[in-house]
Enzyme design. Structure first.
Site, mmCIF file in Angstrom:
data_model
loop_
_atom_site.group_PDB
_atom_site.id
_atom_site.type_symbol
_atom_site.label_atom_id
_atom_site.label_comp_id
_atom_site.label_asym_id
_atom_site.label_seq_id
_atom_site.Cartn_x
_atom_site.Cartn_y
_atom_site.Cartn_z
ATOM 1 N N HIS A 188 72.123 49.089 -74.833
ATOM 2 C CA HIS A 188 72.284 47.549 -74.428
ATOM 3 C C HIS A 188 71.305 46.785 -74.893
ATOM 4 O O HIS A 188 71.200 45.809 -75.300
ATOM 5 C CB HIS A 188 72.085 47.403 -72.877
ATOM 6 C CG HIS A 188 73.232 48.229 -72.051
ATOM 7 N ND1 HIS A 188 73.270 49.583 -71.644
ATOM 8 C CD2 HIS A 188 74.257 47.482 -71.612
ATOM 9 C CE1 HIS A 188 74.407 49.675 -71.003
ATOM 10 N NE2 HIS A 188 75.061 48.278 -70.875
ATOM 11 N N ASP B 48 82.846 49.849 -76.808
ATOM 12 C CA ASP B 48 81.873 49.489 -75.977
ATOM 13 C C ASP B 48 81.557 47.925 -75.963
ATOM 14 O O ASP B 48 82.130 47.577 -77.289
ATOM 15 C CB ASP B 48 80.632 50.362 -75.936
ATOM 16 C CG ASP B 48 79.758 50.423 -74.571
ATOM 17 O OD1 ASP B 48 80.047 49.397 -73.805
ATOM 18 O OD2 ASP B 48 79.007 51.086 -74.482
#
Length: 341
Positions: free
Chosen positions: A181, A252
């Protein structure tokens, strides 16, 4: 009209006019929901109904709803324990753990299907090597065979509730410390070491017909210079070619820092799709979607992917019916009991 290859998110609990127009765009084929979109089961069901009316074929609706730290809908839904609990039980009693894994997968999926969600991005097939805090207790276990046994049962339970499973994060995110992230994790291990451990749950679940896979924003430096989700080697040569995977590949979140090295968001979408992803996921940039779609409009959307059709949810119990069913009552009792330990 065909299903677009882009999945985006929403700002709030209802659709505004701008979002309705965005979701009707030919490039958009799905919506991912977050906690900010949720107030109650009745509200989320109404939001999903409004999404479904926008176009045909209807938009896919997804959510991250693994349990533990990653459960987007709370009030009105059963609180699911992290799947690590099942791994701990597996060490003591494998048959009981497999049975409860199937029950947990069914309960998660049944509750989501009752409000109209097509699928959850679950289960995690990564191995918890004690290295990655972002994976941690989201993984069933540190040993491949335990993950395989529990994930097979969990996926079977999801299927009983009419939901397709999405295994993640191919070919394994559990052996790198960095959180994709906020950074690009780099796994320096040789291919053979990855092949002998992290890869095994994906290989075995593909062998029994796993409907979808999400690749990792991880660069496996000894194998390919690109992160797996942008790599034709990982997606076409290994996943499609060597493993014979016939399901959908969903990237993702392309807004994550682990994807930034490829370029701007539109370039990330194009690169992921050209590498072999059937759907590109872009989250948490609602003010940027109009610009993104304007940049993508210069290209014709890829043709419809039959792989994505497998992700539509099937035969849900209605929300009023679900609490009255003995299967739901027994599942809640079983999950609540093992969640205490």
């Amino acid at each position: 009209m065909t299903m677009g290859p882009l999945m985006i998110d929403l700002k709030g609990m209802t659709l505004d006019l701008e979002e309705r127009e965005l979701l009707r765009h030919p490039w958009v084929g799905g919506v991912v929901l977050f906690s900010r979109n949720y107030e109650s089961p009745e509200q989320i069901a109404a939001l999903i109904d409004s999404i479904r009316t926008l176009k045909e074929p209807r938009l896919l609706v997804a959510v991250d709803h693994e349990g533990g730290r990653v459960q987007r809908f709370r009030e009105g839904f059963t609180s699911l324990p992290p799947v690590r609990f099942l791994g701990q039980l597996y060490d003591r009693n494998p048959p009981q753990a497999r049975r409860l894994a199937a029950i947990t997968g069914w309960l998660m999926a049944a509750e989501l299907r009752a409000v109209g969600v097509d699928f959850s991005f679950a289960p995690v097939l990564d191995l918890d090597q004690g290295v990655s805090t972002v994976i941690g207790d989201r993984a069933f276990h540190s040993e491949p065979n335990a993950v395989i046994a529990l994930a097979r049962a969990y996926v079977r339970g999801m299927a009983w509730a009419g939901m397709a499973a999405v295994g993640k994060h191919f070919p394994g995110h559990g052996s790198v410390a960095a959180d994709s992230h906020v950074a690009l994790p780099v796994d320096e291990r040789p291919w053979q070491q990855i092949r002998e451990r992290d890869f095994l749950p994906f290989e075995r679940l593909v062998g029994i017909g796993l409907p979808a896979i999400m690749p990792a924003h991880v660069r496996y430096a000894s194998v390919d210079p690109l992160p797996a989700g942008f790599s034709r080697f990982w997606l076409e040569e290994v996943l499609r070619g060597q493993l014979g995977f016939q399901g959908a590949i969903i990237s993702d979140d392309l807004g994550m820092a682990g994807a930034a090295g490829v370029g701007g968001v539109s370039e990330r979408v194009r690169t992921a799709l050209s590498a072999g992803c059937n759907m590109a996921l872009v989250c948490n940039d609602p003010d940027g979607y109009a610009h993104l779609l304007a940049e993508l409009e210069v290209d014709r959307p890829p043709g419809p992917s039959a792989h994505l059709l497998r992700l539509y949810g099937r035969y849900p119990l209605s929300r009023p019916q679900l609490p009255r069913s003995s299967a739901w009552q027994k599942a809640v009792q079983a999950v609540t009991a093992y969640a205490k330990f």
